[in-house]
Design a protein around this motif. Structure first.
Motif, PDB file in Angstrom:
ATOM      1  N   ARG A  72     -14.573  42.766 102.453  1.00 47.79           N
ATOM      2  CA  ARG A  72     -15.136  42.158 103.661  1.00 47.79           C
ATOM      3  C   ARG A  72     -14.101  41.255 104.329  1.00 47.79           C
ATOM      4  NH1 ARG A  72     -19.256  39.310 101.598  1.00 47.79           N
ATOM      5  NH2 ARG A  72     -20.531  41.198 101.483  1.00 47.79           N
ATOM      6  N   ALA A  73     -13.364  40.489 103.513  1.00 48.53           N
ATOM      7  CA  ALA A  73     -12.330  39.608 104.059  1.00 48.53           C
ATOM      8  C   ALA A  73     -11.186  40.426 104.652  1.00 48.53           C
ATOM      9  CB  ALA A  73     -11.799  38.680 102.968  1.00 48.53           C
ATOM     10  N   LEU A  74     -10.807  41.515 103.982  1.00 44.50           N
ATOM     11  CA  LEU A  74      -9.740  42.367 104.502  1.00 44.50           C
ATOM     12  C   LEU A  74     -10.129  42.991 105.833  1.00 44.50           C
ATOM     13  CD1 LEU A  74      -7.064  43.900 104.276  1.00 44.50           C
ATOM     14  CD2 LEU A  74      -8.249  45.594 102.860  1.00 44.50           C
ATOM     15  N   LYS A  75     -11.344  43.524 105.923  1.00 46.57           N
ATOM     16  CA  LYS A  75     -11.793  44.149 107.164  1.00 46.57           C
ATOM     17  C   LYS A  75     -11.902  43.114 108.289  1.00 46.57           C
ATOM     18  CE  LYS A  75     -12.357  48.462 105.867  1.00 46.57           C
ATOM     19  NZ  LYS A  75     -11.652  49.602 106.510  1.00 46.57           N
ATOM     20  N   ALA A  76     -12.309  41.878 107.942  1.00 45.70           N
ATOM     21  CA  ALA A  76     -12.375  40.825 108.953  1.00 45.70           C
ATOM     22  C   ALA A  76     -10.992  40.546 109.518  1.00 45.70           C
ATOM     23  CB  ALA A  76     -12.982  39.554 108.359  1.00 45.70           C
ATOM     24  N   SER A  77      -9.956  40.591 108.662  1.00 47.77           N
ATOM     25  CA  SER A  77      -8.585  40.370 109.142  1.00 47.77           C
ATOM     26  C   SER A  77      -8.132  41.488 110.068  1.00 47.77           C
ATOM     27  CB  SER A  77      -7.616  40.256 107.954  1.00 47.77           C
ATOM     28  OG  SER A  77      -7.356  41.528 107.364  1.00 47.77           O
ATOM     29  N   GLN A  78      -8.827  42.634 109.992  1.00 52.45           N
ATOM     30  CA  GLN A  78      -8.509  43.780 110.852  1.00 52.45           C
ATOM     31  C   GLN A  78      -9.447  43.866 112.053  1.00 52.45           C
ATOM     32  OE1 GLN A  78      -8.931  46.880 107.926  1.00 52.45           O
ATOM     33  NE2 GLN A  78      -6.932  46.479 106.986  1.00 52.45           N
ATOM     34  N   GLY A  79     -10.317  42.851 112.213  1.00 51.75           N
ATOM     35  CA  GLY A  79     -11.201  42.800 113.365  1.00 51.75           C
ATOM     36  C   GLY A  79     -12.577  43.385 113.142  1.00 51.75           C
ATOM     37  N   VAL A  80     -12.893  43.797 111.898  1.00 51.63           N
ATOM     38  CA  VAL A  80     -14.210  44.353 111.590  1.00 51.63           C
ATOM     39  C   VAL A  80     -15.010  43.281 110.858  1.00 51.63           C
ATOM     40  CG1 VAL A  80     -15.488  46.171 110.414  1.00 51.63           C
ATOM     41  CG2 VAL A  80     -13.222  46.658 111.386  1.00 51.63           C
TER      42      VAL A  80
ATOM     43  N   LYS B 204     -13.629  29.034  88.552  1.00 49.28           N
ATOM     44  CA  LYS B 204     -12.959  30.274  88.144  1.00 49.28           C
ATOM     45  C   LYS B 204     -13.522  31.499  88.868  1.00 49.28           C
ATOM     46  CE  LYS B 204     -10.548  28.048  85.031  1.00 49.28           C
ATOM     47  NZ  LYS B 204      -9.112  27.787  85.226  1.00 49.28           N
ATOM     48  N   ARG B 205     -13.832  31.324  90.145  1.00 46.58           N
ATOM     49  CA  ARG B 205     -14.402  32.436  90.910  1.00 46.58           C
ATOM     50  C   ARG B 205     -13.345  33.514  91.114  1.00 46.58           C
ATOM     51  NH1 ARG B 205     -18.864  32.386  94.367  1.00 46.58           N
ATOM     52  NH2 ARG B 205     -19.060  34.262  95.636  1.00 46.58           N
ATOM     53  N   LEU B 206     -13.639  34.722  90.682  1.00 41.77           N
ATOM     54  CA  LEU B 206     -12.689  35.802  90.843  1.00 41.77           C
ATOM     55  C   LEU B 206     -12.563  36.143  92.320  1.00 41.77           C
ATOM     56  CD1 LEU B 206     -11.881  38.695  88.644  1.00 41.77           C
ATOM     57  CD2 LEU B 206     -12.485  39.273  90.984  1.00 41.77           C
ATOM     58  N   THR B 207     -11.319  36.090  92.830  1.00 41.48           N
ATOM     59  CA  THR B 207     -11.068  36.248  94.265  1.00 41.48           C
ATOM     60  C   THR B 207      -9.919  37.213  94.485  1.00 41.48           C
ATOM     61  OG1 THR B 207     -11.796  33.966  94.657  1.00 41.48           O
ATOM     62  CG2 THR B 207     -10.505  35.021  96.400  1.00 41.48           C
ATOM     63  N   TYR B 208     -10.106  38.151  95.411  1.00 37.47           N
ATOM     64  CA  TYR B 208      -9.030  39.048  95.821  1.00 37.47           C
ATOM     65  C   TYR B 208      -8.350  38.422  97.042  1.00 37.47           C
ATOM     66  CZ  TYR B 208     -11.580  42.545  93.020  1.00 37.47           C
ATOM     67  OH  TYR B 208     -12.221  43.219  92.007  1.00 37.47           O
ATOM     68  N   PRO B 209      -7.049  38.141  96.998  1.00 40.79           N
ATOM     69  CA  PRO B 209      -6.359  37.407  98.076  1.00 40.79           C
ATOM     70  C   PRO B 209      -6.018  38.298  99.265  1.00 40.79           C
ATOM     71  CG  PRO B 209      -4.801  37.977  96.356  1.00 40.79           C
ATOM     72  CD  PRO B 209      -6.137  38.464  95.875  1.00 40.79           C
ATOM     73  N   TRP B 210      -7.048  38.821  99.923  1.00 43.10           N
ATOM     74  CA  TRP B 210      -6.860  39.843 100.946  1.00 43.10           C
ATOM     75  C   TRP B 210      -7.166  39.361 102.363  1.00 43.10           C
ATOM     76  CZ3 TRP B 210      -9.852  44.516  98.371  1.00 43.10           C
ATOM     77  CH2 TRP B 210      -9.136  44.956  97.239  1.00 43.10           C
ATOM     78  N   SER B 211      -7.475  38.107 102.553  1.00 46.96           N
ATOM     79  CA  SER B 211      -7.953  37.683 103.873  1.00 46.96           C
ATOM     80  C   SER B 211      -6.845  37.740 104.935  1.00 46.96           C
ATOM     81  CB  SER B 211      -8.530  36.266 103.812  1.00 46.96           C
ATOM     82  OG  SER B 211      -7.541  35.334 103.440  1.00 46.96           O
ATOM     83  N   LYS B 212      -5.591  37.881 104.520  1.00 49.35           N
ATOM     84  CA  LYS B 212      -4.488  38.016 105.472  1.00 49.35           C
ATOM     85  C   LYS B 212      -3.888  39.427 105.454  1.00 49.35           C
ATOM     86  CE  LYS B 212      -1.758  34.375 105.794  1.00 49.35           C
ATOM     87  NZ  LYS B 212      -2.237  33.782 107.065  1.00 49.35           N
ATOM     88  N   GLY B 213      -4.429  40.296 104.578  1.00 43.47           N
ATOM     89  CA  GLY B 213      -3.899  41.644 104.437  1.00 43.47           C
ATOM     90  C   GLY B 213      -3.580  41.932 102.986  1.00 43.47           C
ATOM     91  N   ILE B 214      -3.142  43.179 102.703  1.00 42.77           N
ATOM     92  CA  ILE B 214      -2.917  43.555 101.300  1.00 42.77           C
ATOM     93  C   ILE B 214      -1.465  43.918 101.004  1.00 42.77           C
ATOM     94  CG2 ILE B 214      -5.281  44.260 100.801  1.00 42.77           C
ATOM     95  CD1 ILE B 214      -4.484  47.140 101.329  1.00 42.77           C
TER      96      ILE B 214
ATOM     97  N   PRO C 284      -2.087  45.715  90.718  1.00 40.43           N
ATOM     98  CA  PRO C 284      -2.375  45.983  92.138  1.00 40.43           C
ATOM     99  C   PRO C 284      -2.219  47.443  92.547  1.00 40.43           C
ATOM    100  CG  PRO C 284      -0.183  45.079  91.925  1.00 40.43           C
ATOM    101  CD  PRO C 284      -0.763  45.091  90.529  1.00 40.43           C
ATOM    102  N   GLU C 285      -2.881  48.354  91.824  1.00 41.09           N
ATOM    103  CA  GLU C 285      -2.793  49.760  92.212  1.00 41.09           C
ATOM    104  C   GLU C 285      -3.385  50.003  93.598  1.00 41.09           C
ATOM    105  OE1 GLU C 285      -2.098  49.193  88.285  1.00 41.09           O
ATOM    106  OE2 GLU C 285      -4.218  49.211  88.818  1.00 41.09           O
ATOM    107  N   PHE C 286      -4.512  49.364  93.914  1.00 39.17           N
ATOM    108  CA  PHE C 286      -5.150  49.578  95.207  1.00 39.17           C
ATOM    109  C   PHE C 286      -4.230  49.146  96.341  1.00 39.17           C
ATOM    110  CE2 PHE C 286      -7.865  48.070  98.731  1.00 39.17           C
ATOM    111  CZ  PHE C 286      -8.634  49.203  98.968  1.00 39.17           C
ATOM    112  N   GLU C 287      -3.609  47.991  96.191  1.00 35.12           N
ATOM    113  CA  GLU C 287      -2.729  47.482  97.251  1.00 35.12           C
ATOM    114  C   GLU C 287      -1.512  48.388  97.445  1.00 35.12           C
ATOM    115  OE1 GLU C 287      -4.805  43.834  95.480  1.00 35.12           O
ATOM    116  OE2 GLU C 287      -3.995  45.740  94.754  1.00 35.12           O
ATOM    117  N   MET C 288      -0.901  48.817  96.329  1.00 34.50           N
ATOM    118  CA  MET C 288       0.295  49.659  96.445  1.00 34.50           C
ATOM    119  C   MET C 288      -0.053  51.055  96.939  1.00 34.50           C
ATOM    120  SD  MET C 288       3.233  48.200  95.774  1.00 34.50           S
ATOM    121  CE  MET C 288       4.356  49.358  95.013  1.00 34.50           C
TER     122      MET C 288
END
Length: 490
Positions: free
Chosen positions: A221-229, A262-272, A304-308
Motif C-alpha cells: 500500500r505504501a509502495l503504490k501510494a509512492s506511485q500515485g495509487v 518491533k512492528r515488522l515494516t517493509y521500507p517501501w514508502s519511497k520505492g523499492i 530482498p528477492e521481491f525488490e531485486m
C-alpha cells in the motif's frame, strides 16, 4: 470346393464382426476416457473435507488436494545448486536442538562474513537456506536465539501465522499481528505449529490466491501510494498474475523491526530500489546493530528477492515468481502448479523451456555465467568492505574518535548494506544481473572512498547513492597542475 468357400466366407464374416466389435469397444472406451478427462477438468478437486478460514493443518487441505500436497511435502528435499540450496549436514541432537540434520555453515565457507557482521547474531550462526519445510525449525533452533533476544515478529515470515494472528486479535488480523510482534520469540513460538501452509496463500472457499501477511499488505500500500495509487488493496486490486508474485513477496523481502513495538515494516514508502530503501532509512533513522570493530551504526539486509526481481527482465516481461519456481504441470487431465517450490535449475524443462527454446545445457550454462560473474563481483565488493573495516579498526586503536571517523562510518553503512543486499538475495544476481552488478560496483567505490576518509580527515565523498530522479552532488576535484579541464564532449 463350395464348402471350402463357404467356410472362408464365414471366417471372414466372423473376423469382420470381431474387428467391428473391437473397434466399437475401443471407440466406447475412448469416449468414456474423454468424458472422464473432461469431468476431471471441470472438477479439479473432490471435496473430501470441509475447509474453513481456521483450517491450518496442510494435511487436511491435502485430502482435497492430494497432488499439490504431495508436492508440498517434497520441500524437505535438500538438493544443492552451484550457488544455493543445501547439503544435509548430520549433527548430534541435543536437549535444546533435536535436529539430526541441518544445513552447511556459510560462516565456515566464507570466514569474511564473521568480520562483516561482527557484533551481530549472524556472525555466530548463518547457514544455507533449506526448503520451506524447515523454515520454522531452522529459525527456532538457530544459535542466534542464544546470543540475542529475538521478538515474535520473526514469526511473520517463518510460520503459518494467519490464524494465530486472528485469534490473538479477536478476529482482527492487524491487531493480532501487532500483539505478536513485541512478544518474546519463544512465547510467540508456542502459538504457531506449522511453517508456511496452504491457508497463508489460498482462500479456503474459492482457492483464489490471497495475501495474508500484514507486513506486505501495508508495504505494498505504501509502495503504490509512492506511485500515485492511494488506498491500494492487494487482494481486490491485483491481477491474478500479479498475485502469483505477491504471495511470494509476502516474505521474500527486505524489512526491519520498527520502534519499541518491533512492528515488522517493509521500507517501501519511497520505492523499492536500493537507493530508495537507503533514503528511507536515512529519513527514518534505524540501525540493526553497532559494528563491533568500527563503531558504525549498520544495517542488515534480509532476503530482498521481491525488490531485486522487480529490477529484472522477467518482471518487466510479466513473468511471475510462480512461473519459474512453481511452474504448471500436467497430472492426467489436470493442470496444476508444482508446489515442490525449488530452484528453476532443478526443473529447467518446465521452469525455463516453456519460454526459452534452447537446450537444458545451454540455459543452465547461461545461468551459471550470470551467477559466476555476480559471485566474482560479490567477492571483490566484500573484500573492499572488509578492508575498510580493517582500516577503521586500526584507526580506532590509534586513538581516532567517532567524530574523526564519521564520514568513514557513513560510507561503511552504505557500502555494507549494498553488498549485503546482493549477498542476502537468494539468486546470486540472476533475478536482475545488471542491477546486482551496479549495486556491487557502487559498494566497492563507497568502500574505497571510506578508506580514503580514514586517512584524510578532510575527505569529502564524491556522492552517496541517491534515489532515481535526484541528482547527486558531485565532489569538487582540483585538477593537477598543467592539466586541461576540457571534456571530450561525450
Amino acid at each position: 470346393m463350395e464348402a471350402s468357400r463357404t467356410r472362408r466366407r464365414i471366417a471372414l464374416l466372423v473376423a469382420a464382426m470381431v474387428l467391428a466389435a473391437g473397434a466399437a469397444a475401443g471407440a466406447a472406451a475412448l469416449a468414456v476416457n474423454i468424458m472422464e478427462r473432461k469431468q476431471e477438468s471441470r472438477n479439479p478437486f473432490y471435496r473430501v473435507v470441509e475447509l474453513t478460514d481456521e483450517t491450518v493443518d496442510p494435511a487436511i487441505w491435502g485430502k482435497n488436494f492430494p497432488l499439490q500436497y504431495d508436492d508440498y511435502k517434497r520441500t524437505v528435499d535438500m538438493t544443492r545448486t552451484k550457488y544455493g540450496g543445501s547439503d544435509g549436514v548430520p549433527r548430534a541432537p541435543t536437549a535444546n536442538d533435536p535436529r539430526e540434520v541441518t544445513a552447511q555453515s556459510r560462516l565456515e565457507e566464507d570466514p569474511r562474513l564473521k568480520t562483516f557482521w561482527a557484533g551481530y547474531a549472524f556472525a555466530v550462526d548463518f547457514r544455507e537456506e533449506r526448503g520451506h519445510a524447515y523454515m520454522l525449525d531452522d529459525q527456532t533452533f538457530t544459535e542466534r536465539q542464544v546470543v540475542t533476544k529475538q521478538p515474535g515478529t520473526c514469526m511473520h515470515c517463518h510460520a503459518s501465522v494467519y490464524v494465530p494472528y486472528k485469534k490473538l486479535g479477536g478476529g482482527d488480523l492487524i491487531k493480532g499481528f501487532e500483539q505478536m510482534n513485541h512478544m518474546p520469540y519463544m512465547e510467540a513460538r508456542k502459538l504457531v505449529e506449522h511453517p508456511v501452509a496452504c491457508i497463508d496463500c489460498h482462500d479456503p472457499g474459492t482457492m483464489q490466491l490471497r495475501v495474508t501477511r500484514p507486513g506486505f499488505l501495508e508495504g505494498i500500500r505504501a509502495l503504490k501510494a509512492s506511485q500515485g495509487v492511494q488506498n491500494y488493496d492487494v487482494n481486490t486490486m491485483a491481477t491474478r498474475q500479479e498475485m502469483r508474485t505477491y504471495v511470494c513477496g509476502q516474505c521474500h523481502v527486505e524489512y526491519y523491526f520498527k520502534g519499541p513495538d518491533k512492528r515488522l515494516t517493509y521500507p517501501w514508502s519511497k520505492g523499492i530500489k536500493i537507493e530508495n530503501i537507503l533514503s528511507y532509512y536515512d529519513e527514518n533513522p534505524h540501525k540493526d546493530w553497532v559494528h563491533a570493530e568500527t563503531g558504525a551504526p549498520v544495517l542488515k539486509a534480509q532476503h530482498p528477492e521481491f525488490e531485486m526481481y522487480n529490477q529484472g527482465i522477467h518482471a518487466r516481461s510479466g513473468v511471475s515468481c510462480a512461473d519459474c519456481h512453481m511452474p504448471y504441470k500436467r497430472e492426467g487431465a489436470l493442470k496444476i502448479s508444482d508446489h515442490h517450490v525449488r530452484s528453476p535449475l532443478l526443473n529447467v524443462n518446465r521452469a525455463c523451456q516453456t519460454c526459452h527454446n534452447w537446450t537444458e545445457e545451454e540455459l543452465t550454462q547461461r545461468v551459471n555465467t550470470i551467477q559466476d560473474r555476480t559471485f566474482e563481483l560479490r567477492n571483490r565488493a566484500l573484500d573492499a568492505v572488509v578492508a575498510l573495516i580493517g582500516d577503521m579498526k586500526a584507526a580506532r586503536a590509534a586513538g581516532k574518535t567517532d567524530a574523526d571517523l564519521k564520514t568513514a562510518m557513513d560510507l561503511q553503512r552504505r557500502a555494507q548494506f549494498m553488498v549485503d543486499f546482493v549477498e542476502a538475495e537468494n539468486s546470486m544476481g540472476f533475478h536482475a544481473p545488471e542491477e546486482a552488478a551496479r549495486i556491487l560496483g557502487i559498494a566497492m567505490d563507497l568502500a574505497r572512498q571510506g578508506q580514503l576518509a580514514v586517512r584524510q580527515p578532510d575527505f569529502q565523498p564524491s556522492s552517496f547513492p541517491t534515489p532515481p530522479g535526484v541528482k547527486p552532488t558531485p565532489r569538487e576535484v582540483t585538477p593537477p597542475p598543467g592539466s586541461s579541464t576540457g571534456g571530450s564532449g561525450h
